[in-house]
Write an enzyme that holds these catalytic residues in place. Sequence first.
Site, short mmCIF file in Angstrom:
data_model
loop_
_atom_site.label_atom_id
_atom_site.label_comp_id
_atom_site.label_asym_id
_atom_site.label_seq_id
_atom_site.Cartn_x
_atom_site.Cartn_y
_atom_site.Cartn_z
N LYS A 114 0.80 -1.21 -0.05
CA LYS A 114 -0.03 -0.12 -0.28
C LYS A 114 1.07 1.15 -0.05
O LYS A 114 0.66 2.26 -0.72
CB LYS A 114 -0.93 -0.06 1.38
CG LYS A 114 -1.72 0.95 1.42
CD LYS A 114 -2.38 1.34 2.66
CE LYS A 114 -3.13 -0.11 3.27
NZ LYS A 114 -3.95 0.30 4.51
N LYS A 126 3.38 -2.24 11.43
CA LYS A 126 2.01 -2.20 11.92
C LYS A 126 2.31 -2.30 13.60
O LYS A 126 3.14 -3.23 13.51
CB LYS A 126 1.15 -2.97 11.26
CG LYS A 126 -0.54 -2.87 11.53
CD LYS A 126 -0.93 -1.77 10.56
CE LYS A 126 -2.29 -1.17 10.78
NZ LYS A 126 -2.90 -0.47 9.53
N ASP A 166 -5.48 3.27 13.73
CA ASP A 166 -6.28 2.22 12.98
C ASP A 166 -7.40 1.96 13.95
O ASP A 166 -7.69 2.96 14.65
CB ASP A 166 -5.36 1.10 12.93
CG ASP A 166 -5.90 0.03 11.74
OD1 ASP A 166 -5.51 0.17 10.56
OD2 ASP A 166 -6.51 -1.09 12.34
N ASN A 241 -14.27 6.09 11.89
CA ASN A 241 -13.60 6.98 10.99
C ASN A 241 -13.64 6.99 9.44
O ASN A 241 -13.98 7.79 8.62
CB ASN A 241 -12.25 7.25 11.49
CG ASN A 241 -11.36 8.09 10.45
OD1 ASN A 241 -10.79 7.79 9.65
ND2 ASN A 241 -11.32 9.51 10.87
N1 GLU Z 1 -4.02 2.55 9.60
C1 GLU Z 1 -4.24 3.01 8.34
C2 GLU Z 1 -3.93 2.03 7.32
O1 GLU Z 1 -4.26 0.83 7.31
C3 GLU Z 1 -3.05 4.32 8.23
C4 GLU Z 1 -1.96 4.01 8.81
C5 GLU Z 1 -1.04 5.44 8.70
O2 GLU Z 1 -1.51 6.53 8.54
O3 GLU Z 1 0.47 5.24 9.08
O4 GLU Z 1 -3.22 2.31 6.41
#
Ligand code: GLU
Length: 445
Positions: A114, A126, A166, A241
Amino acid sequence: MDARLEAIRDTVLARNPGEAEFHQAVVEVFESLGPVHDRHPEFLEAAILERLCEPERQIIFRVPWTDDSGRVRINRGFRVEFNFALGPYKGGLRFHPSVYLGIVKFLGFEQIFKNALTGMPIGGGKGGADFDPRGRSDAEVMRFCQSFMTELYRHIGEYTDVPAGDIGVGGREIGYLFGQYKRITNRYESGVLTGKGISWGGSLVRPEATGFGTVIFTEQMLRTRGTSFDGRRVVVSGSGNVAINAIAKAQALGATVVACSDSSGYVVDEAGIDVALLREVKEVQRARLKDYAERRAGVAYVDGGSVWDVDASVALPCATQNELDSGAAARLVRGGLVAVGEGANMPCTRAAVSVFQDAGVLFGPGKAANAGGVATSALEMQQNASRDSWTFEHTEARLTDIMVGIHHRCAATAEEYGEPGNYVLGANIGGFVKVADAMLAQGLI
Ligand code: GLU
């Protein structure tokens, strides 16, 4: 699947027993990568895939805290620093009782691709904890966050690893985490966390970015068929969100979002979800969707059941992993579904994705469709690095450009590999090649 990749896959699965979600994410990516290895045998020789599937570092730690009655509680904290090839490890923290190593690894693995697709200089990571914030007071959440950061601080930093939110981690939690980081390190290191409040280093548009980006990506897919969100009936799952901001953006583009959900049930609001009321109920009062239904005339609340029973031409799953299975997918297809944009991470099972693709439904996988959140985190890091803050309009324009760029990259890659319109293939190959090239160039790392 390509036979060379099958052998690597089997080793990865055997080395990581009992981590079903991580297995699922790995298998889905491997299924796309055969053609890349035909063109780039050097990736196989350098064991890029074997290295990609092994996190660079995995940290698991005890998080002791006291609840409001003074009782000692223990949770388990995680940070998986997966890939450092393109930039600092970047990815959110999830606080939810379902969190264990397999969830954090699936999310971290997806994050590598991603983040590469965004075109921004960010690696993949993560983290999170099996802490359940639901029903906890502000003071309890603060004590938990302070204890979590008391271990995490030694592993993170502006140039090392930059966590964000998240599920279960929003502006409140980032505030408590940042406060404790600052206190321990005596550094006002804004770029160490993203999703900060606007008066202390946050970026405008970051709260809206994941939901907005999902809709912008889906609109781009619809345009390839000469259509748009305008006049469409849309169903969104979730009411956090990502869901709230996806609803707001879809309705701004002329759609009517007729349903959304939480873990207890869903609402059907034929007039279109009232976003201001939904924000009030969920974000200010931290209440349940049932309360939304009680406060608005003409809204049906369905206790339990599946929001995917509601017909729509666009579905935006914005709740959590594996929330939409093949049965739900088949039902949606029968109801006239045209497009799916994944606002959550891996919300559709692999069988559901096949149902959509076989039926000719446009399908935008999360690692492309929901990349707007992390991309705007990278914009927050840029603002922090230059001690600047941008306007809403400028930041939103950057987000839009990034999402249009990701769509283009996925579509062009799918076309190049002979499967036009296959955004899963486009996203997996597009993200992979970028990371693989960087890993090759940087030697055996
Ligand atoms: N938790 C979000 C995701 O799944 C954003 C992570 C971030 O902003 O670092 O991409």
